[in-house]
Design a protein around this motif. Structure first.
Motif, PDB file in Angstrom:
ATOM      1  N   ALA A 185      41.225  16.315 -80.548  1.00 24.58           N
ATOM      2  CA  ALA A 185      39.995  16.757 -79.905  1.00 24.58           C
ATOM      3  C   ALA A 185      39.837  18.277 -80.031  1.00 24.58           C
ATOM      4  O   ALA A 185      38.711  18.784 -80.135  1.00 24.58           O
ATOM      5  CB  ALA A 185      40.003  16.347 -78.441  1.00 24.58           C
ATOM      6  N   ARG A 186      40.918  19.039 -80.033  1.00 23.27           N
ATOM      7  CA  ARG A 186      40.874  20.490 -80.152  1.00 23.27           C
ATOM      8  C   ARG A 186      40.975  20.970 -81.596  1.00 23.27           C
ATOM      9  O   ARG A 186      40.756  22.133 -81.884  1.00 23.27           O
ATOM     10  CB  ARG A 186      42.040  21.104 -79.355  1.00 23.27           C
ATOM     11  N   ARG A 187      41.324  20.054 -82.491  1.00 19.97           N
ATOM     12  CA  ARG A 187      41.553  20.431 -83.887  1.00 19.97           C
ATOM     13  C   ARG A 187      40.300  21.017 -84.542  1.00 19.97           C
ATOM     14  O   ARG A 187      40.363  22.042 -85.205  1.00 19.97           O
ATOM     15  CB  ARG A 187      42.033  19.202 -84.673  1.00 19.97           C
ATOM     16  N   ASP A 188      39.123  20.403 -84.364  1.00 21.07           N
ATOM     17  CA  ASP A 188      37.895  20.887 -85.000  1.00 21.07           C
ATOM     18  C   ASP A 188      37.535  22.293 -84.516  1.00 21.07           C
ATOM     19  O   ASP A 188      37.114  23.141 -85.308  1.00 21.07           O
ATOM     20  CB  ASP A 188      36.736  19.927 -84.736  1.00 21.07           C
ATOM     21  N   GLY A 189      37.717  22.544 -83.242  1.00 24.61           N
ATOM     22  CA  GLY A 189      37.453  23.881 -82.714  1.00 24.61           C
ATOM     23  C   GLY A 189      38.417  24.908 -83.283  1.00 24.61           C
ATOM     24  O   GLY A 189      38.031  26.039 -83.610  1.00 24.61           O
ATOM     25  N   TRP A 190      39.699  24.520 -83.408  1.00 26.34           N
ATOM     26  CA  TRP A 190      40.706  25.422 -83.958  1.00 26.34           C
ATOM     27  C   TRP A 190      40.377  25.755 -85.421  1.00 26.34           C
ATOM     28  O   TRP A 190      40.444  26.916 -85.829  1.00 26.34           O
ATOM     29  CB  TRP A 190      42.088  24.764 -83.855  1.00 26.34           C
ATOM     30  N   ILE A 191      39.977  24.734 -86.197  1.00 24.95           N
ATOM     31  CA  ILE A 191      39.624  24.937 -87.619  1.00 24.95           C
ATOM     32  C   ILE A 191      38.389  25.845 -87.714  1.00 24.95           C
ATOM     33  O   ILE A 191      38.331  26.727 -88.563  1.00 24.95           O
ATOM     34  CB  ILE A 191      39.373  23.585 -88.321  1.00 24.95           C
ATOM     35  N   LEU A 240      47.231  24.893 -90.174  1.00 23.55           N
ATOM     36  CA  LEU A 240      47.347  23.870 -89.124  1.00 23.55           C
ATOM     37  C   LEU A 240      48.511  22.929 -89.419  1.00 23.55           C
ATOM     38  O   LEU A 240      49.263  22.549 -88.504  1.00 23.55           O
ATOM     39  CB  LEU A 240      46.043  23.083 -89.010  1.00 23.55           C
ATOM     40  N   ALA A 241      48.691  22.577 -90.700  1.00 21.81           N
ATOM     41  CA  ALA A 241      49.781  21.665 -91.061  1.00 21.81           C
ATOM     42  C   ALA A 241      51.144  22.333 -90.885  1.00 21.81           C
ATOM     43  O   ALA A 241      52.123  21.676 -90.513  1.00 21.81           O
ATOM     44  CB  ALA A 241      49.611  21.197 -92.496  1.00 21.81           C
ATOM     45  N   LEU A 242      51.233  23.615 -91.143  1.00 23.85           N
ATOM     46  CA  LEU A 242      52.511  24.327 -91.026  1.00 23.85           C
ATOM     47  C   LEU A 242      52.792  24.818 -89.605  1.00 23.85           C
ATOM     48  O   LEU A 242      53.885  25.308 -89.325  1.00 23.85           O
ATOM     49  CB  LEU A 242      52.526  25.528 -91.983  1.00 23.85           C
ATOM     50  N   ALA A 279      55.688  24.873 -77.351  1.00 30.91           N
ATOM     51  CA  ALA A 279      55.742  24.125 -76.085  1.00 30.91           C
ATOM     52  C   ALA A 279      54.752  22.971 -76.187  1.00 30.91           C
ATOM     53  O   ALA A 279      53.971  22.867 -77.139  1.00 30.91           O
ATOM     54  CB  ALA A 279      55.377  25.036 -74.920  1.00 30.91           C
ATOM     55  N   VAL A 280      54.786  22.102 -75.207  1.00 31.48           N
ATOM     56  CA  VAL A 280      53.913  20.933 -75.200  1.00 31.48           C
ATOM     57  C   VAL A 280      52.452  21.381 -75.083  1.00 31.48           C
ATOM     58  O   VAL A 280      51.551  20.766 -75.674  1.00 31.48           O
ATOM     59  CB  VAL A 280      54.298  19.989 -74.035  1.00 31.48           C
ATOM     60  N   ASP A 281      52.204  22.447 -74.386  1.00 27.81           N
ATOM     61  CA  ASP A 281      50.822  22.932 -74.242  1.00 27.81           C
ATOM     62  C   ASP A 281      50.273  23.531 -75.532  1.00 27.81           C
ATOM     63  O   ASP A 281      49.064  23.650 -75.711  1.00 27.81           O
ATOM     64  CB  ASP A 281      50.758  23.999 -73.136  1.00 27.81           C
ATOM     65  N   ASP A 282      51.174  23.908 -76.463  1.00 23.92           N
ATOM     66  CA  ASP A 282      50.737  24.500 -77.734  1.00 23.92           C
ATOM     67  C   ASP A 282      50.357  23.453 -78.772  1.00 23.92           C
ATOM     68  O   ASP A 282      49.872  23.814 -79.849  1.00 23.92           O
ATOM     69  CB  ASP A 282      51.846  25.390 -78.313  1.00 23.92           C
ATOM     70  N   VAL A 283      50.566  22.203 -78.502  1.00 23.05           N
ATOM     71  CA  VAL A 283      50.227  21.143 -79.457  1.00 23.05           C
ATOM     72  C   VAL A 283      48.705  21.061 -79.572  1.00 23.05           C
ATOM     73  O   VAL A 283      47.989  21.042 -78.566  1.00 23.05           O
ATOM     74  CB  VAL A 283      50.810  19.785 -78.989  1.00 23.05           C
ATOM     75  N   ILE A 284      48.234  20.987 -80.810  1.00 22.98           N
ATOM     76  CA  ILE A 284      46.791  20.905 -81.055  1.00 22.98           C
ATOM     77  C   ILE A 284      46.430  19.440 -81.197  1.00 22.98           C
ATOM     78  O   ILE A 284      46.831  18.778 -82.157  1.00 22.98           O
ATOM     79  CB  ILE A 284      46.403  21.700 -82.316  1.00 22.98           C
ATOM     80  N   THR A 285      45.696  18.946 -80.225  1.00 22.36           N
ATOM     81  CA  THR A 285      45.289  17.531 -80.232  1.00 22.36           C
ATOM     82  C   THR A 285      44.091  17.361 -81.164  1.00 22.36           C
ATOM     83  O   THR A 285      43.388  18.330 -81.500  1.00 22.36           O
ATOM     84  CB  THR A 285      44.897  17.092 -78.810  1.00 22.36           C
TER      85      THR A 285
END
Length: 156
Positions: free
Chosen positions: A135-141, A120-122, A127-133
């Protein structure tokens, strides 16, 4: 009619049984000498001689019996202690094995989580839509962790 019966042989039912010897059951397998037999011998024109027999033999026999009991008790105690040590060692080894398995699983989860946070850090969005906010970070992890653990467990 009674007279006719007298002329015949006596009936087996009326005959008395032959005398039997009294039955004696021995209390022990080996005959015992009387305890502490004392024999007094009077010599002619001499002293009295007192012979004591059986006291030493019975004392020695008792000592040997108790020595046998003590030896058996000692053997039972040693075998019991050895058995207890084996049981405790096996139980300890089983518990240690379970604890090591839990620690390895925790370590695998921690390493997978570390790889996910590092990814996630790397991650550089294109695009702007690919940014992980946040709120979406926990789901992505969580998705990354599921994929990583699936990959780690597949190796085992």
């Amino acid at each position: 009619m009674m007279e006719a019966m007298d002329s015949r042989q006596p009936s087996l039912l009326e005959a008395s049984a032959p005398p039997r010897a009294a039955r004696v059951r021995p209390s022990r397998l080996l005959p015992r000498s009387p305890r502490g037999a004392v024999e007094i011998v009077r010599h002619a024109n001499g002293p009295l001689e007192v012979k004591v027999s059986g006291l030493v033999d019975s004392a020695e026999r008792r000592i040997r019996q108790w020595q046998g009991v003590a030896a058996m008790l000692f053997i039972v105690m040693v075998v019991g202690a050895a058995l207890a040590v084996v049981v405790v060692a096996l139980r300890w080894d089983y518990e240690r094995g379970r604890a090591v398995a839990v620690l390895r699983a925790d370590l695998d989860i921690a390493r997978a989580r570390e790889r996910c946070w590092e990814a996630l850090a790397l991650y550089t969005p294109r695009a702007v839509d690919d940014v992980i906010t946040p709120a979406r970070r926990d789901g992505w992890i969580a998705r990354c962790l599921t994929a990583e653990l699936g990959r780690v467990n597949a190796k085992k």
